[in-house]
Design a protein around this motif. Sequence first.
Motif, PDB file in Angstrom:
ATOM      1  N   ASP A   1       7.707  -2.106   6.895  1.00  0.00           N
ATOM      2  CA  ASP A   1       8.006  -2.902   5.701  1.00  0.00           C
ATOM      3  C   ASP A   1       8.732  -4.194   6.042  1.00  0.00           C
ATOM      4  O   ASP A   1       8.434  -5.259   5.496  1.00  0.00           O
ATOM      5  CB  ASP A   1       8.846  -2.081   4.719  1.00  0.00           C
ATOM      6  CG  ASP A   1       8.035  -1.004   4.023  1.00  0.00           C
ATOM      7  OD1 ASP A   1       8.533  -0.457   3.031  1.00  0.00           O
ATOM      8  OD2 ASP A   1       6.912  -0.712   4.469  1.00  0.00           O
ATOM      9  N   THR A   2       9.679  -4.113   6.956  1.00  0.00           N
ATOM     10  CA  THR A   2      10.457  -5.294   7.309  1.00  0.00           C
ATOM     11  C   THR A   2       9.573  -6.386   7.893  1.00  0.00           C
ATOM     12  O   THR A   2       9.705  -7.566   7.546  1.00  0.00           O
ATOM     13  CB  THR A   2      11.568  -4.929   8.308  1.00  0.00           C
ATOM     14  OG1 THR A   2      12.458  -3.998   7.675  1.00  0.00           O
ATOM     15  CG2 THR A   2      12.354  -6.164   8.735  1.00  0.00           C
ATOM     16  N   GLU A   3       8.664  -6.013   8.769  1.00  0.00           N
ATOM     17  CA  GLU A   3       7.788  -7.008   9.386  1.00  0.00           C
ATOM     18  C   GLU A   3       6.810  -7.596   8.362  1.00  0.00           C
ATOM     19  O   GLU A   3       6.531  -8.796   8.384  1.00  0.00           O
ATOM     20  CB  GLU A   3       7.018  -6.392  10.558  1.00  0.00           C
ATOM     21  CG  GLU A   3       6.093  -7.352  11.289  1.00  0.00           C
ATOM     22  CD  GLU A   3       6.809  -8.554  11.905  1.00  0.00           C
ATOM     23  OE1 GLU A   3       6.116  -9.520  12.287  1.00  0.00           O
ATOM     24  OE2 GLU A   3       8.060  -8.534  12.010  1.00  0.00           O
ATOM     25  N   CYS A   4       6.307  -6.777   7.470  1.00  0.00           N
ATOM     26  CA  CYS A   4       5.444  -7.296   6.395  1.00  0.00           C
ATOM     27  C   CYS A   4       6.189  -8.352   5.578  1.00  0.00           C
ATOM     28  O   CYS A   4       5.671  -9.442   5.311  1.00  0.00           O
ATOM     29  CB  CYS A   4       4.995  -6.169   5.471  1.00  0.00           C
ATOM     30  SG  CYS A   4       3.845  -4.988   6.186  1.00  0.00           S
ATOM     31  N   LEU A   5       7.406  -8.016   5.189  1.00  0.00           N
ATOM     32  CA  LEU A   5       8.192  -8.927   4.364  1.00  0.00           C
ATOM     33  C   LEU A   5       8.545 -10.196   5.120  1.00  0.00           C
ATOM     34  O   LEU A   5       8.484 -11.299   4.572  1.00  0.00           O
ATOM     35  CB  LEU A   5       9.461  -8.222   3.882  1.00  0.00           C
ATOM     36  CG  LEU A   5       9.248  -7.023   2.959  1.00  0.00           C
ATOM     37  CD1 LEU A   5      10.557  -6.281   2.749  1.00  0.00           C
ATOM     38  CD2 LEU A   5       8.658  -7.459   1.625  1.00  0.00           C
ATOM     39  N   ARG A   6       8.888 -10.058   6.395  1.00  0.00           N
ATOM     40  CA  ARG A   6       9.229 -11.233   7.196  1.00  0.00           C
ATOM     41  C   ARG A   6       8.064 -12.200   7.253  1.00  0.00           C
ATOM     42  O   ARG A   6       8.234 -13.411   7.085  1.00  0.00           O
ATOM     43  CB  ARG A   6       9.624 -10.806   8.616  1.00  0.00           C
ATOM     44  CG  ARG A   6      10.163 -11.937   9.489  1.00  0.00           C
ATOM     45  CD  ARG A   6      10.241 -11.529  10.952  1.00  0.00           C
ATOM     46  NE  ARG A   6       8.913 -11.380  11.542  1.00  0.00           N
ATOM     47  CZ  ARG A   6       8.166 -12.401  11.953  1.00  0.00           C
ATOM     48  NH1 ARG A   6       8.596 -13.645  11.846  1.00  0.00           N
ATOM     49  NH2 ARG A   6       6.978 -12.179  12.494  1.00  0.00           N
ATOM     50  N   ARG A   7       6.869 -11.681   7.472  1.00  0.00           N
ATOM     51  CA  ARG A   7       5.700 -12.544   7.563  1.00  0.00           C
ATOM     52  C   ARG A   7       5.376 -13.199   6.230  1.00  0.00           C
ATOM     53  O   ARG A   7       5.030 -14.380   6.168  1.00  0.00           O
ATOM     54  CB  ARG A   7       4.499 -11.742   8.066  1.00  0.00           C
ATOM     55  CG  ARG A   7       4.663 -11.241   9.489  1.00  0.00           C
ATOM     56  CD  ARG A   7       3.371 -10.650  10.013  1.00  0.00           C
ATOM     57  NE  ARG A   7       3.544 -10.059  11.346  1.00  0.00           N
ATOM     58  CZ  ARG A   7       2.528  -9.708  12.137  1.00  0.00           C
ATOM     59  NH1 ARG A   7       1.267  -9.883  11.720  1.00  0.00           N
ATOM     60  NH2 ARG A   7       2.748  -9.161  13.316  1.00  0.00           N
ATOM     61  N   LEU A   8       5.484 -12.432   5.152  1.00  0.00           N
ATOM     62  CA  LEU A   8       5.164 -12.996   3.847  1.00  0.00           C
ATOM     63  C   LEU A   8       6.181 -14.062   3.429  1.00  0.00           C
ATOM     64  O   LEU A   8       5.813 -15.059   2.814  1.00  0.00           O
ATOM     65  CB  LEU A   8       5.085 -11.886   2.790  1.00  0.00           C
ATOM     66  CG  LEU A   8       3.857 -10.982   2.902  1.00  0.00           C
ATOM     67  CD1 LEU A   8       3.957  -9.831   1.901  1.00  0.00           C
ATOM     68  CD2 LEU A   8       2.562 -11.771   2.664  1.00  0.00           C
TER      69      LEU A   8
ATOM     70  N   LEU B   1      -7.873   1.071  -4.457  1.00  0.00           N
ATOM     71  CA  LEU B   1      -7.646  -0.342  -4.140  1.00  0.00           C
ATOM     72  C   LEU B   1      -6.170  -0.583  -3.865  1.00  0.00           C
ATOM     73  O   LEU B   1      -5.803  -1.249  -2.888  1.00  0.00           O
ATOM     74  CB  LEU B   1      -8.117  -1.214  -5.299  1.00  0.00           C
ATOM     75  CG  LEU B   1      -7.914  -2.719  -5.144  1.00  0.00           C
ATOM     76  CD1 LEU B   1      -8.994  -3.313  -4.251  1.00  0.00           C
ATOM     77  CD2 LEU B   1      -7.929  -3.422  -6.497  1.00  0.00           C
ATOM     78  N   MET B   2      -5.311  -0.049  -4.705  1.00  0.00           N
ATOM     79  CA  MET B   2      -3.890  -0.254  -4.532  1.00  0.00           C
ATOM     80  C   MET B   2      -3.384   0.431  -3.257  1.00  0.00           C
ATOM     81  O   MET B   2      -2.473  -0.068  -2.599  1.00  0.00           O
ATOM     82  CB  MET B   2      -3.105   0.269  -5.743  1.00  0.00           C
ATOM     83  CG  MET B   2      -3.521  -0.364  -7.071  1.00  0.00           C
ATOM     84  SD  MET B   2      -3.714  -2.159  -7.015  1.00  0.00           S
ATOM     85  CE  MET B   2      -2.060  -2.675  -6.658  1.00  0.00           C
ATOM     86  N   TYR B   3      -3.976   1.584  -2.907  1.00  0.00           N
ATOM     87  CA  TYR B   3      -3.568   2.304  -1.709  1.00  0.00           C
ATOM     88  C   TYR B   3      -4.030   1.599  -0.429  1.00  0.00           C
ATOM     89  O   TYR B   3      -3.536   1.906   0.651  1.00  0.00           O
ATOM     90  CB  TYR B   3      -4.160   3.709  -1.713  1.00  0.00           C
ATOM     91  CG  TYR B   3      -3.589   4.657  -2.727  1.00  0.00           C
ATOM     92  CD1 TYR B   3      -2.488   4.319  -3.519  1.00  0.00           C
ATOM     93  CD2 TYR B   3      -4.155   5.916  -2.906  1.00  0.00           C
ATOM     94  CE1 TYR B   3      -1.986   5.206  -4.452  1.00  0.00           C
ATOM     95  CE2 TYR B   3      -3.641   6.823  -3.829  1.00  0.00           C
ATOM     96  CZ  TYR B   3      -2.566   6.468  -4.609  1.00  0.00           C
ATOM     97  OH  TYR B   3      -2.069   7.342  -5.534  1.00  0.00           O
ATOM     98  N   GLY B   4      -5.006   0.697  -0.554  1.00  0.00           N
ATOM     99  CA  GLY B   4      -5.538   0.039   0.629  1.00  0.00           C
ATOM    100  C   GLY B   4      -6.697   0.761   1.263  1.00  0.00           C
ATOM    101  O   GLY B   4      -7.160   0.374   2.339  1.00  0.00           O
TER     102      GLY B   4
ATOM    103  N   HIS C   1       0.839  -1.197   0.000  1.00  0.00           N
ATOM    104  CA  HIS C   1       0.000   0.000   0.000  1.00  0.00           C
ATOM    105  C   HIS C   1       0.876   1.250   0.000  1.00  0.00           C
ATOM    106  O   HIS C   1       0.653   2.189  -0.780  1.00  0.00           O
ATOM    107  CB  HIS C   1      -0.888   0.042   1.252  1.00  0.00           C
ATOM    108  CG  HIS C   1      -1.854  -1.096   1.368  1.00  0.00           C
ATOM    109  ND1 HIS C   1      -2.417  -1.477   2.568  1.00  0.00           N
ATOM    110  CD2 HIS C   1      -2.372  -1.938   0.442  1.00  0.00           C
ATOM    111  CE1 HIS C   1      -3.232  -2.500   2.375  1.00  0.00           C
ATOM    112  NE2 HIS C   1      -3.217  -2.803   1.093  1.00  0.00           N
ATOM    113  N   ARG C   2       1.865   1.267   0.884  1.00  0.00           N
ATOM    114  CA  ARG C   2       2.739   2.445   0.983  1.00  0.00           C
ATOM    115  C   ARG C   2       3.535   2.657  -0.291  1.00  0.00           C
ATOM    116  O   ARG C   2       3.736   3.798  -0.736  1.00  0.00           O
ATOM    117  CB  ARG C   2       3.666   2.296   2.188  1.00  0.00           C
ATOM    118  CG  ARG C   2       2.956   2.432   3.532  1.00  0.00           C
ATOM    119  CD  ARG C   2       3.947   2.482   4.685  1.00  0.00           C
ATOM    120  NE  ARG C   2       4.547   1.187   4.982  1.00  0.00           N
ATOM    121  CZ  ARG C   2       4.094   0.347   5.914  1.00  0.00           C
ATOM    122  NH1 ARG C   2       3.028   0.660   6.628  1.00  0.00           N
ATOM    123  NH2 ARG C   2       4.707  -0.805   6.142  1.00  0.00           N
ATOM    124  N   ALA C   3       4.001   1.569  -0.891  1.00  0.00           N
ATOM    125  CA  ALA C   3       4.789   1.698  -2.127  1.00  0.00           C
ATOM    126  C   ALA C   3       3.948   2.302  -3.240  1.00  0.00           C
ATOM    127  O   ALA C   3       4.431   3.151  -4.008  1.00  0.00           O
ATOM    128  CB  ALA C   3       5.315   0.330  -2.541  1.00  0.00           C
TER     129      ALA C   3
END
Length: 396
Positions: free
Chosen positions: A207-214, A172-175, A113-115
């Motif tokens: 971002d780091t936590e999102c990526l870690r979970r994914l 939608l892309m922004y969330g 969303h942030r990107a």
Amino acid sequence: MTIVRTLTPLPPPTAELSADEARRIALRAQGFLGAPDRRAGVRGVLRRLGAVQLDTISVLARSHELVPYARLGAVGRRTVESAYWTEGHAFEYWSHAACILPIEEWPHFAFRHRAYRRAPQWHHDLPDGAYDAVIGQLRAEGPLTATELGGAKNGGEWWDWSESKVAVERALMYGEVVCTERRGWKRVYDLAERAVPGHLLHDELDDTECLRRLVRLAGQALGVGTRADIADYHRLKGEQFDAVVADSGLVPVRVRGWEKPAWADPEALASVPRGRHRTTLLSPFDSLIWERARTERIFGFTHRLEAYVPKQKRIHGYFAMPLLAGGKLVGRVDPAREGTTLVAKQVSLASPKAVGPMAEALREAAEWVGCDAVRIERVDRPELASALTSELARLT
């Protein structure tokens, strides 16, 4: 000045797997080895996979229907749609591609969303006020399609979207907006604040936590995979994987015959994969096979969707569906429907041993989509055509 980049050394592997063990781990992780969890049903399949890809092509059925069918058998097609799109269990967003995702994963895509909010440019311009107008309409009227928002197209080419369509897709892309349903293949949009449960409606994860979970979820869904395999599951970049894999909970392993290092879900290593293998036809967009290099590495099977290849250059057909039997990919078929007949336009078989499984898979698929007959048009090995026809007749 010359900048020397120092690479962080990889930790030593915690286990060594044979290629066959890795294949069986992958099959179990994807729900093809062992008794299917019928009590959890379609929603259980979605939670296990973490993402089910959507696509416009519909031959026997759309891909998001074929994915649970391949794992559970002839579950009703209305049951599939209801499982995805009722009671707020899922949402649609860009993951591996356009995917249905479990609603619990909403917070994990905050980084995306942030990107998108930071995106310096878009393919469509948007007049002042158009974005706020769409948000206001959704707030006042409830869930709406793009047509109900004022029309999806301007009347031109495929990407000639209307202002309201551009605005709602951007939201939608922004969330800020979420797709929680498809009606006649049209997205139904609603405000995220209304559609997403309150405890999940946040962008609090960095971002780091999102990526870690994914990365962890992708490793669990795959069982075992290389850097490229795991990153590709949710279309992450290799460097994003590198930044979080050490804290993801996945463990490094060595797979004999694999050139690249691999990581595995520790739970997948805790027990030997056993149980019944599914015999089924797979959507070309099934997550078991959607990454070509991985499919070739694990199954020795070259998989390519030829729908967008000129007809005269196709080898296996428009929507060739691989045949999974005994934990291996042993053939494929390009299907079509004519009334209540399932037509196997082209059948490819790896060996005579694939005749029985292909007949079984064709018969089951025909019954699932309401066909009462199967017709074989072409077999790549003509000497097996009569045997396949005979086996189909025996199963009738």
